[in-house]
Design a protein around this motif. Structure first.
Motif, PDB file in Angstrom:
ATOM      1  N   ASN A 156       0.812  -1.218   0.000  1.00  0.00           N
ATOM      2  CA  ASN A 156       0.000   0.000   0.000  1.00  0.00           C
ATOM      3  C   ASN A 156       0.850   1.275   0.000  1.00  0.00           C
ATOM      4  O   ASN A 156       0.303   2.366  -0.121  1.00  0.00           O
ATOM      5  N   GLU A 157       2.169   1.144   0.096  1.00  0.00           N
ATOM      6  CA  GLU A 157       3.057   2.312   0.096  1.00  0.00           C
ATOM      7  C   GLU A 157       3.680   2.583  -1.269  1.00  0.00           C
ATOM      8  O   GLU A 157       4.451   3.525  -1.415  1.00  0.00           O
ATOM      9  N   VAL A 158       3.353   1.769  -2.272  1.00  0.00           N
ATOM     10  CA  VAL A 158       3.957   1.943  -3.592  1.00  0.00           C
ATOM     11  C   VAL A 158       2.908   2.309  -4.638  1.00  0.00           C
ATOM     12  O   VAL A 158       1.713   2.085  -4.461  1.00  0.00           O
ATOM     13  N   ASP A 159       3.411   2.883  -5.724  1.00  0.00           N
ATOM     14  CA  ASP A 159       2.526   3.240  -6.829  1.00  0.00           C
ATOM     15  C   ASP A 159       2.495   2.118  -7.871  1.00  0.00           C
ATOM     16  O   ASP A 159       3.001   1.026  -7.610  1.00  0.00           O
ATOM     17  N   ALA A 160       1.933   2.384  -9.028  1.00  0.00           N
ATOM     18  CA  ALA A 160       1.806   1.371 -10.075  1.00  0.00           C
ATOM     19  C   ALA A 160       3.166   0.889 -10.584  1.00  0.00           C
ATOM     20  O   ALA A 160       3.269  -0.194 -11.149  1.00  0.00           O
ATOM     21  N   TYR A 161       4.199   1.669 -10.348  1.00  0.00           N
ATOM     22  CA  TYR A 161       5.555   1.292 -10.775  1.00  0.00           C
ATOM     23  C   TYR A 161       6.318   0.575  -9.670  1.00  0.00           C
ATOM     24  O   TYR A 161       7.518   0.332  -9.791  1.00  0.00           O
ATOM     25  N   ARG A 162       5.629   0.284  -8.552  1.00  0.00           N
ATOM     26  CA  ARG A 162       6.208  -0.399  -7.386  1.00  0.00           C
ATOM     27  C   ARG A 162       7.247   0.441  -6.661  1.00  0.00           C
ATOM     28  O   ARG A 162       8.083  -0.061  -5.941  1.00  0.00           O
TER      29      ARG A 162
ATOM     30  N   LEU B 245      13.437  16.996   3.518  1.00  0.00           N
ATOM     31  CA  LEU B 245      13.624  15.628   3.058  1.00  0.00           C
ATOM     32  C   LEU B 245      14.269  15.669   1.682  1.00  0.00           C
ATOM     33  O   LEU B 245      13.805  16.390   0.795  1.00  0.00           O
ATOM     34  N   LYS B 246      15.354  14.935   1.537  1.00  0.00           N
ATOM     35  CA  LYS B 246      16.049  14.868   0.248  1.00  0.00           C
ATOM     36  C   LYS B 246      15.992  13.424  -0.243  1.00  0.00           C
ATOM     37  O   LYS B 246      16.426  12.507   0.441  1.00  0.00           O
ATOM     38  N   TYR B 247      15.430  13.251  -1.439  1.00  0.00           N
ATOM     39  CA  TYR B 247      15.290  11.925  -2.030  1.00  0.00           C
ATOM     40  C   TYR B 247      16.478  11.657  -2.939  1.00  0.00           C
ATOM     41  O   TYR B 247      16.804  12.473  -3.803  1.00  0.00           O
ATOM     42  N   LEU B 248      17.094  10.486  -2.774  1.00  0.00           N
ATOM     43  CA  LEU B 248      18.273  10.149  -3.564  1.00  0.00           C
ATOM     44  C   LEU B 248      18.051   8.957  -4.484  1.00  0.00           C
ATOM     45  O   LEU B 248      18.500   8.963  -5.615  1.00  0.00           O
ATOM     46  N   ARG B 249      17.363   7.926  -3.969  1.00  0.00           N
ATOM     47  CA  ARG B 249      17.074   6.719  -4.735  1.00  0.00           C
ATOM     48  C   ARG B 249      15.689   6.214  -4.317  1.00  0.00           C
ATOM     49  O   ARG B 249      15.301   6.398  -3.179  1.00  0.00           O
ATOM     50  N   PRO B 250      15.011   5.519  -5.198  1.00  0.00           N
ATOM     51  CA  PRO B 250      13.684   5.025  -4.820  1.00  0.00           C
ATOM     52  C   PRO B 250      13.748   3.765  -3.957  1.00  0.00           C
ATOM     53  O   PRO B 250      14.646   2.941  -4.108  1.00  0.00           O
ATOM     54  N   ALA B 251      12.800   3.642  -3.064  1.00  0.00           N
ATOM     55  CA  ALA B 251      12.561   2.384  -2.357  1.00  0.00           C
ATOM     56  C   ALA B 251      11.453   1.677  -3.125  1.00  0.00           C
ATOM     57  O   ALA B 251      10.519   2.317  -3.613  1.00  0.00           O
ATOM     58  N   LEU B 252      11.555   0.367  -3.222  1.00  0.00           N
ATOM     59  CA  LEU B 252      10.610  -0.419  -4.007  1.00  0.00           C
ATOM     60  C   LEU B 252       9.819  -1.371  -3.116  1.00  0.00           C
ATOM     61  O   LEU B 252      10.204  -1.635  -1.974  1.00  0.00           O
TER      62      LEU B 252
END
Length: 143
Positions: free
Chosen positions: A13-19, A62-69
């Motif tokens: 439930n924490e991910v979008d359609a791209y996981r 908050l600084k985003y560097l890489r995605p969590a999947l």
């Protein structure tokens, strides 16, 4: 300096359609890490309320560097920044299972009494608990 570590599994439930984990969930993960650390020293939200104080969030970075999947294990490292004012500044970084930094953040909590009056000095009970947390963090070994 050591940090407090909390491990989170990215839920479906924490991910979008791209996981990919939705960016807003990182704030929740920061809060989990912050509450786990502060709770160990009697500085969690309920603890502050019992002492007659509140700790509203006054800033968040908050600084985003890489995605969590989906299904990734994310380690949230949390520590308390030094601050001269009656403010609690928590820093954190979120790491992948292989140690890559996914994001980093900072959240600042002011300290008010129950009527919302800003405190300019930490009350003694709070100051003692903050000192205990700082001493623990200064020991140098991660929990």
């Amino acid at each position: 300096m050591k940090t407090h570590e909390t491990t989170i599994t990215v839920r479906f439930n924490e991910v979008d359609a791209y996981r990919v984990a939705w960016h807003g969930h990182y704030v929740c993960w920061m809060e989990i890490g912050r509450n786990n650390l502060s709770g160990q020293f009697g500085l969690g939200p309920d603890d502050l309320l019992a002492l007659g104080y509140q700790g509203p969030v006054v800033s968040l970075e908050l600084k985003y560097l890489r995605p969590a999947l989906f299904n990734d294990l994310v380690t949230v490292r949390t520590w308390l920044d030094a601050d001269a004012a009656a403010m609690l500044r928590f820093r954190c970084e979120m790491l992948s299972a292989d140690g890559q930094r996914l994001a980093s953040g900072l959240v600042c909590h002011a300290l008010t009494d129950m009527n919302g009056v800003l405190q300019y000095r930490l009350p003694l009970e709070v100051e003692q608990r903050v000192a205990s947390m700082r001493a623990w963090l200064a020991e140098g070994v991660a929990l």
